[in-house]
Design a protein around this motif. Structure first.
Motif, PDB file in Angstrom:
ATOM      1  N   UNK A   1       0.828  -1.211   0.000  1.00  0.00           N
ATOM      2  CA  UNK A   1       0.000   0.000   0.000  1.00  0.00           C
ATOM      3  C   UNK A   1       0.860   1.256   0.000  1.00  0.00           C
ATOM      4  N   UNK A   2       1.961   1.230   0.731  1.00  0.00           N
ATOM      5  CA  UNK A   2       2.857   2.389   0.769  1.00  0.00           C
ATOM      6  C   UNK A   2       3.527   2.601  -0.579  1.00  0.00           C
ATOM      7  N   UNK A   3       3.798   1.516  -1.300  1.00  0.00           N
ATOM      8  CA  UNK A   3       4.346   1.636  -2.652  1.00  0.00           C
ATOM      9  C   UNK A   3       3.356   2.390  -3.539  1.00  0.00           C
ATOM     10  N   UNK A   4       2.086   2.055  -3.419  1.00  0.00           N
ATOM     11  CA  UNK A   4       1.061   2.713  -4.232  1.00  0.00           C
ATOM     12  C   UNK A   4       0.926   4.193  -3.882  1.00  0.00           C
ATOM     13  N   UNK A   5       1.172   4.560  -2.634  1.00  0.00           N
ATOM     14  CA  UNK A   5       1.016   5.952  -2.227  1.00  0.00           C
ATOM     15  C   UNK A   5       1.959   6.879  -2.982  1.00  0.00           C
ATOM     16  N   UNK A   6       3.037   6.339  -3.507  1.00  0.00           N
ATOM     17  CA  UNK A   6       3.984   7.164  -4.248  1.00  0.00           C
ATOM     18  C   UNK A   6       3.405   7.687  -5.551  1.00  0.00           C
ATOM     19  N   UNK A   7       2.330   7.042  -6.031  1.00  0.00           N
ATOM     20  CA  UNK A   7       1.737   7.478  -7.304  1.00  0.00           C
ATOM     21  C   UNK A   7       0.343   8.054  -7.090  1.00  0.00           C
TER      22      UNK A   7
ATOM     23  N   UNK B   1      -3.718   4.404 -12.996  1.00  0.00           N
ATOM     24  CA  UNK B   1      -3.967   2.966 -13.038  1.00  0.00           C
ATOM     25  C   UNK B   1      -2.814   2.237 -13.721  1.00  0.00           C
ATOM     26  N   UNK B   2      -2.303   2.815 -14.786  1.00  0.00           N
ATOM     27  CA  UNK B   2      -1.152   2.221 -15.477  1.00  0.00           C
ATOM     28  C   UNK B   2       0.027   2.095 -14.510  1.00  0.00           C
ATOM     29  N   UNK B   3       0.268   3.144 -13.756  1.00  0.00           N
ATOM     30  CA  UNK B   3       1.403   3.128 -12.832  1.00  0.00           C
ATOM     31  C   UNK B   3       1.169   2.194 -11.648  1.00  0.00           C
ATOM     32  N   UNK B   4      -0.098   1.987 -11.253  1.00  0.00           N
ATOM     33  CA  UNK B   4      -0.410   0.988 -10.226  1.00  0.00           C
ATOM     34  C   UNK B   4       0.016  -0.391 -10.712  1.00  0.00           C
ATOM     35  N   UNK B   5      -0.311  -0.695 -11.952  1.00  0.00           N
ATOM     36  CA  UNK B   5       0.049  -2.008 -12.516  1.00  0.00           C
ATOM     37  C   UNK B   5       1.563  -2.181 -12.573  1.00  0.00           C
ATOM     38  N   UNK B   6       2.260  -1.134 -12.995  1.00  0.00           N
ATOM     39  CA  UNK B   6       3.725  -1.185 -13.059  1.00  0.00           C
ATOM     40  C   UNK B   6       4.314  -1.387 -11.669  1.00  0.00           C
ATOM     41  N   UNK B   7       3.789  -0.631 -10.695  1.00  0.00           N
ATOM     42  CA  UNK B   7       4.303  -0.706  -9.326  1.00  0.00           C
ATOM     43  C   UNK B   7       4.035  -2.076  -8.712  1.00  0.00           C
ATOM     44  N   UNK B   8       2.884  -2.668  -9.038  1.00  0.00           N
ATOM     45  CA  UNK B   8       2.540  -3.983  -8.503  1.00  0.00           C
ATOM     46  C   UNK B   8       3.534  -5.042  -8.986  1.00  0.00           C
ATOM     47  N   UNK B   9       3.802  -5.036 -10.271  1.00  0.00           N
ATOM     48  CA  UNK B   9       4.745  -6.009 -10.824  1.00  0.00           C
ATOM     49  C   UNK B   9       6.145  -5.765 -10.261  1.00  0.00           C
TER      50      UNK B   9
END
Length: 208
Positions: free
Chosen positions: A73-79, A89-97
């Protein structure tokens, strides 16, 4: 005072050591096969010591998973500040991988190891709070796109979109973790596979 501080640091270090050892054992042997005694043996402490930190194995796995999901979740907060919901949403997918690539053991335990269901609100993670709940962040990003009418007609089920994108991203991560070193296939670079997966998904979901 200094003695208390040292004890707290020692306690925290041992707590983390227990969690890391448990994560590795759960991944290698499966949750059901691992005992508290086995975790204690792995770190060369008595089982009694483990129980001073965790009531039982289920509480241990709950804290372990909660900590790992909070990290995601903290990784996602960066975007979170990206205004355009589709680009976010594109960057969420990139960050998840990228999370799965950087933390394969965390990822294996979170998404590839059968474990008891997480509590509704485990320590440190409030369900539905996008600051702590990675799935809530994903849903909120998709919902922003729905409200902005960026999706094709008929695509309004936020959970359905979220779970489908999640499944696509999970497929890329799982293959990278388990098969990327298998030279039977001529693997294309992960970055290219991720970009193509995201393009295909978003082009099918969004308006031109």
């Amino acid at each position: 005072m200094a003695s208390n501080d040292r004890r707290q640091r020692d306690y925290a270090r041992l707590h983390t050591k227990i969690l890391n050892a448990a994560r590795a054992l759960f991944i290698e042997h499966g949750y059901d096969a691992v005992t508290m005694r086995a975790i204690a043996k792995e770190i060369e402490y008595s089982p009694t010591t483990i129980y001073l930190h965790f009531k039982d194995k289920e509480h241990l796995i709950q804290e372990l998973c909660a900590a790992d999901f909070l990290t995601l979740a903290k990784v996602f907060q960066r975007i979170a500040r990206i205004a355009d919901p589709i680009e976010r949403l594109r960057q969420v997918c990139v960050a998840y991988v990228d999370f799965g690539r950087r933390y394969p053991n965390h990822y294996r335990l979170m998404f590839m190891t059968p474990c008891p269901p997480m509590e509704s609100d485990p320590a440190g993670v409030r369900r539905g709070n996008p600051d702590e709940d990675a799935y809530a962040f994903l849903k909120n990003t998709i919902a922003d796109g729905v409200r902005a009418k960026r999706y094709r007609a008929g695509f309004k089920d936020v959970d359905l979109i979220a779970q489908t994108l999640w499944a696509a991203g999970h497929g890329v991560v799982a293959l990278e973790i388990t098969k990327a070193k298998d030279h039977w296939l001529d693997w294309r670079p992960l970055k290219k596979r991720v970009a193509l997966m995201i393009d295909v998904m978003l082009q099918g979901l969004t308006k031109t």
